[in-house]
Motif scaffolding. Sequence first.
Motif, PDB file in Angstrom:
ATOM      1  N   GLU A  26     -96.307  28.108 -27.868  1.00  0.00           N
ATOM      2  CA  GLU A  26     -97.289  26.842 -27.805  1.00  0.00           C
ATOM      3  C   GLU A  26     -97.293  26.011 -28.940  1.00  0.00           C
ATOM      4  OE1 GLU A  26    -102.450  26.249 -28.370  1.00  0.00           O
ATOM      5  OE2 GLU A  26    -101.533  28.496 -27.751  1.00  0.00           O
ATOM      6  N   ARG A  27     -97.133  24.583 -28.366  1.00  0.00           N
ATOM      7  CA  ARG A  27     -97.068  23.387 -29.420  1.00  0.00           C
ATOM      8  C   ARG A  27     -98.353  22.579 -29.060  1.00  0.00           C
ATOM      9  NH1 ARG A  27     -91.642  24.405 -27.606  1.00  0.00           N
ATOM     10  NH2 ARG A  27     -90.223  24.588 -29.391  1.00  0.00           N
ATOM     11  N   PRO A  28     -98.734  21.955 -30.245  1.00  0.00           N
ATOM     12  CA  PRO A  28     -99.857  20.970 -30.148  1.00  0.00           C
ATOM     13  C   PRO A  28     -99.885  19.824 -29.362  1.00  0.00           C
ATOM     14  CG  PRO A  28     -98.829  20.837 -32.203  1.00  0.00           C
ATOM     15  CD  PRO A  28     -98.139  21.984 -31.491  1.00  0.00           C
ATOM     16  N   LEU A  29    -100.916  19.604 -28.750  1.00  0.00           N
ATOM     17  CA  LEU A  29    -100.962  18.370 -27.932  1.00  0.00           C
ATOM     18  C   LEU A  29    -100.320  17.085 -28.711  1.00  0.00           C
ATOM     19  CD1 LEU A  29    -101.790  16.532 -25.306  1.00  0.00           C
ATOM     20  CD2 LEU A  29    -103.823  16.183 -26.554  1.00  0.00           C
ATOM     21  N   GLU A  30     -99.389  16.488 -28.008  1.00  0.00           N
ATOM     22  CA  GLU A  30     -98.828  15.318 -28.409  1.00  0.00           C
ATOM     23  C   GLU A  30     -98.796  14.128 -27.471  1.00  0.00           C
ATOM     24  OE1 GLU A  30     -95.561  15.424 -31.453  1.00  0.00           O
ATOM     25  OE2 GLU A  30     -95.228  16.999 -30.187  1.00  0.00           O
ATOM     26  N   TRP A  31     -99.089  12.959 -27.476  1.00  0.00           N
ATOM     27  CA  TRP A  31     -99.240  12.123 -26.610  1.00  0.00           C
ATOM     28  C   TRP A  31     -97.831  11.423 -26.109  1.00  0.00           C
ATOM     29  CZ3 TRP A  31    -103.077  12.885 -23.655  1.00  0.00           C
ATOM     30  CH2 TRP A  31    -104.282  12.982 -23.894  1.00  0.00           C
ATOM     31  N   GLY A  32     -97.219  11.428 -27.097  1.00  0.00           N
ATOM     32  CA  GLY A  32     -95.652  11.028 -26.764  1.00  0.00           C
ATOM     33  C   GLY A  32     -95.349   9.612 -26.075  1.00  0.00           C
ATOM     34  N   PHE A  33     -96.178   8.641 -26.548  1.00  0.00           N
ATOM     35  CA  PHE A  33     -95.859   7.303 -26.191  1.00  0.00           C
ATOM     36  C   PHE A  33     -94.751   6.618 -26.502  1.00  0.00           C
ATOM     37  CE2 PHE A  33    -100.720   7.504 -26.502  1.00  0.00           C
ATOM     38  CZ  PHE A  33    -100.998   7.117 -24.871  1.00  0.00           C
ATOM     39  N   ASP A  34     -94.114   7.180 -27.540  1.00  0.00           N
ATOM     40  CA  ASP A  34     -92.566   6.624 -27.945  1.00  0.00           C
ATOM     41  C   ASP A  34     -91.819   6.939 -26.995  1.00  0.00           C
ATOM     42  OD1 ASP A  34     -93.243   9.324 -28.652  1.00  0.00           O
ATOM     43  OD2 ASP A  34     -91.355   9.460 -29.843  1.00  0.00           O
ATOM     44  N   ALA A  35     -91.895   7.924 -26.349  1.00  0.00           N
ATOM     45  CA  ALA A  35     -90.718   8.385 -25.350  1.00  0.00           C
ATOM     46  C   ALA A  35     -90.848   7.363 -24.000  1.00  0.00           C
ATOM     47  CB  ALA A  35     -90.981   9.758 -24.693  1.00  0.00           C
ATOM     48  N   LEU A  36     -92.017   6.536 -23.744  1.00  0.00           N
ATOM     49  CA  LEU A  36     -92.279   5.786 -22.837  1.00  0.00           C
ATOM     50  C   LEU A  36     -92.597   4.258 -23.299  1.00  0.00           C
ATOM     51  CD1 LEU A  36     -94.957   8.076 -20.889  1.00  0.00           C
ATOM     52  CD2 LEU A  36     -92.295   7.611 -20.317  1.00  0.00           C
ATOM     53  N   GLY A 295    -100.661  27.388 -13.202  1.00  0.00           N
ATOM     54  CA  GLY A 295     -99.400  28.502 -13.057  1.00  0.00           C
ATOM     55  C   GLY A 295     -99.068  29.266 -14.285  1.00  0.00           C
ATOM     56  N   GLN A 296     -98.862  30.620 -14.374  1.00  0.00           N
ATOM     57  CA  GLN A 296     -98.400  31.514 -15.185  1.00  0.00           C
ATOM     58  C   GLN A 296     -97.217  31.179 -16.093  1.00  0.00           C
ATOM     59  OE1 GLN A 296     -97.855  35.722 -13.644  1.00  0.00           O
ATOM     60  NE2 GLN A 296     -99.901  36.006 -13.644  1.00  0.00           N
ATOM     61  N   SER A 297     -96.450  30.457 -15.555  1.00  0.00           N
ATOM     62  CA  SER A 297     -95.199  29.967 -16.213  1.00  0.00           C
ATOM     63  C   SER A 297     -95.583  29.006 -17.360  1.00  0.00           C
ATOM     64  CB  SER A 297     -94.121  29.687 -15.479  1.00  0.00           C
ATOM     65  OG  SER A 297     -93.827  30.271 -14.350  1.00  0.00           O
ATOM     66  N   THR A 298     -96.566  28.290 -17.270  1.00  0.00           N
ATOM     67  CA  THR A 298     -97.182  27.141 -18.318  1.00  0.00           C
ATOM     68  C   THR A 298     -98.479  27.509 -19.035  1.00  0.00           C
ATOM     69  OG1 THR A 298     -98.045  25.994 -16.314  1.00  0.00           O
ATOM     70  CG2 THR A 298     -95.862  25.336 -16.934  1.00  0.00           C
ATOM     71  N   ARG A 299     -98.708  28.811 -18.891  1.00  0.00           N
ATOM     72  CA  ARG A 299    -100.068  29.210 -19.629  1.00  0.00           C
ATOM     73  C   ARG A 299    -100.003  28.441 -21.228  1.00  0.00           C
ATOM     74  NH1 ARG A 299     -96.641  33.253 -18.996  1.00  0.00           N
ATOM     75  NH2 ARG A 299     -96.016  34.594 -20.536  1.00  0.00           N
ATOM     76  N   ALA A 303    -102.771  26.120 -22.723  1.00  0.00           N
ATOM     77  CA  ALA A 303    -103.494  26.587 -23.956  1.00  0.00           C
ATOM     78  C   ALA A 303    -103.527  25.399 -24.777  1.00  0.00           C
ATOM     79  CB  ALA A 303    -102.850  27.690 -24.819  1.00  0.00           C
ATOM     80  N   ALA A 304    -102.532  24.630 -24.877  1.00  0.00           N
ATOM     81  CA  ALA A 304    -102.247  23.579 -26.059  1.00  0.00           C
ATOM     82  C   ALA A 304    -103.392  22.624 -25.605  1.00  0.00           C
ATOM     83  CB  ALA A 304    -101.155  22.916 -26.092  1.00  0.00           C
ATOM     84  N   PHE A 305    -103.404  22.176 -24.341  1.00  0.00           N
ATOM     85  CA  PHE A 305    -104.354  21.200 -23.601  1.00  0.00           C
ATOM     86  C   PHE A 305    -105.591  21.696 -23.812  1.00  0.00           C
ATOM     87  CE2 PHE A 305    -100.800  19.667 -20.549  1.00  0.00           C
ATOM     88  CZ  PHE A 305    -100.253  19.111 -21.634  1.00  0.00           C
ATOM     89  N   GLU A 306    -106.024  23.156 -23.527  1.00  0.00           N
ATOM     90  CA  GLU A 306    -107.727  23.328 -23.515  1.00  0.00           C
ATOM     91  C   GLU A 306    -107.877  23.348 -25.268  1.00  0.00           C
ATOM     92  OE1 GLU A 306    -108.661  26.851 -20.535  1.00  0.00           O
ATOM     93  OE2 GLU A 306    -107.045  27.290 -21.853  1.00  0.00           O
ATOM     94  N   HIS A 307    -107.035  23.589 -26.040  1.00  0.00           N
ATOM     95  CA  HIS A 307    -107.422  23.689 -27.486  1.00  0.00           C
ATOM     96  C   HIS A 307    -107.593  21.985 -28.031  1.00  0.00           C
ATOM     97  CE1 HIS A 307    -105.022  27.651 -28.068  1.00  0.00           C
ATOM     98  NE2 HIS A 307    -106.454  27.854 -27.662  1.00  0.00           N
ATOM     99  N   THR A 357     -97.217  30.803  -9.930  1.00  0.00           N
ATOM    100  CA  THR A 357     -96.669  29.765 -10.641  1.00  0.00           C
ATOM    101  C   THR A 357     -96.847  28.302 -10.057  1.00  0.00           C
ATOM    102  OG1 THR A 357     -95.104  31.025 -11.887  1.00  0.00           O
ATOM    103  CG2 THR A 357     -94.521  28.624 -11.950  1.00  0.00           C
ATOM    104  N   PHE A 358     -96.575  28.401  -8.816  1.00  0.00           N
ATOM    105  CA  PHE A 358     -97.111  27.369  -7.760  1.00  0.00           C
ATOM    106  C   PHE A 358     -98.086  27.884  -6.919  1.00  0.00           C
ATOM    107  CE2 PHE A 358     -93.357  23.816  -7.599  1.00  0.00           C
ATOM    108  CZ  PHE A 358     -93.219  23.888  -9.168  1.00  0.00           C
TER     109      PHE A 358
END
Length: 415
Positions: A26-36, A295-299, A303-307, A357-358
Amino acid sequence: MLAGLYAKWMYAWETALTTRDMNRVERPLEWGFDALADVGGEELAARVERGEMSGLEAMIALNERIVAEPQTFYGYETPVDFRIEENFPALYPTNVRPETLEQEREWKRRAEVGELRKVPFLRFTSAVGTPYPENDLVNARWYEAAGNRKAEVGSSEGKSVGGGRRPKQAMIVMPQWNADAFSHNVLCEMFNRFGISCLRLSKPYHDVRRPAELERSDYAVSANVGRTIAACRQAVADIRSCVDWLESQGYEQIGVMGTSLGSAYGFIAAAMDSRLRVCAFNHASTQFGDVVWTGQSTRHVKAAFEHAGLTQDETRAMFAGVSPMSFMEAYAATGAARWEGDKARRTLVVYAPYDLTFVVKYSREVLKNFDQHGVDYVAKVLPCGHYTTGETPYKFLDGWYLGSFVWGAFRRLRA
């Protein structure tokens, strides 16, 4: 009663398979605007920095821009450095289970002592760049059908039953998220037996394209929203670049087959490109954000988004630009463009009622939307779930669905 017991057993099996890998991070939320950055990411990041809008508002606005102008976002320039390289096959596992690591060591040993032969891979520089050089060198294992080899042009294998020339046909195959480098190779070998060549395409951040700091292909789908969207953009450009190369090799009828995340990538590529005339979606869903949330695969991503205080509706909105649902009309239009009657696009959807998952209701929404948009499709149901599709006996049934569809679709195209 039996149906209920079967469902309970299947859900338990699915859960066991989706929870056995202990290296999901689980990694913290990042908006990642630099990738776009080239599609307004820097501008929106500056507005967030100035307090004019929140990160969520800016990301939703960027997705609305993508959906409004998809051909701009998913546009690309054909690479100029296509080449075939001969390399030893390697596993590149994404789990750390002892049996998998031992399998990886065995393949390396066999390569070192000369027990393996090198095989061909198509390599080229991706039209979409990232900060990771290994990810930007596209990798696609090349399975050339015997009748399509240059040395055999003019042979009986290159002729149709009626004596005319058989068109060269090829599939681009994209496995699931976190697939190792051997996943779906058997499908490519099966398609070869039908006279269909295959490019087994490594998705962004997968197998040989995976950055060294990762054990799994996490950067393809993560709590870094912009990077996740950019990975889809890159995958779509890579698929379309593969079509360009196949056409340069004389291939006239080309299709795409994707599983799970590969299915989403393949769908958007086909929505942008009418040259993809045979489309097989092995597990499909409508909204990228709903899959992440349910999905179970992306739990761990959920979790990062919920937090961070996000909701399912907000997650759906901030991934609209990479959601098949956003491009249903475009898919229907490119499927009808240039082709009519028996030469129109062929579409297969395979889904599973016990999929954790789907989730099945989202897969059924795909079919509902296909009906609403007049898409000609075939639907097949697997009596299992997402991960159990890869287990006996369901993998054989799935292979039959995919193989018989692809064979029949290309047979109709060349008739």
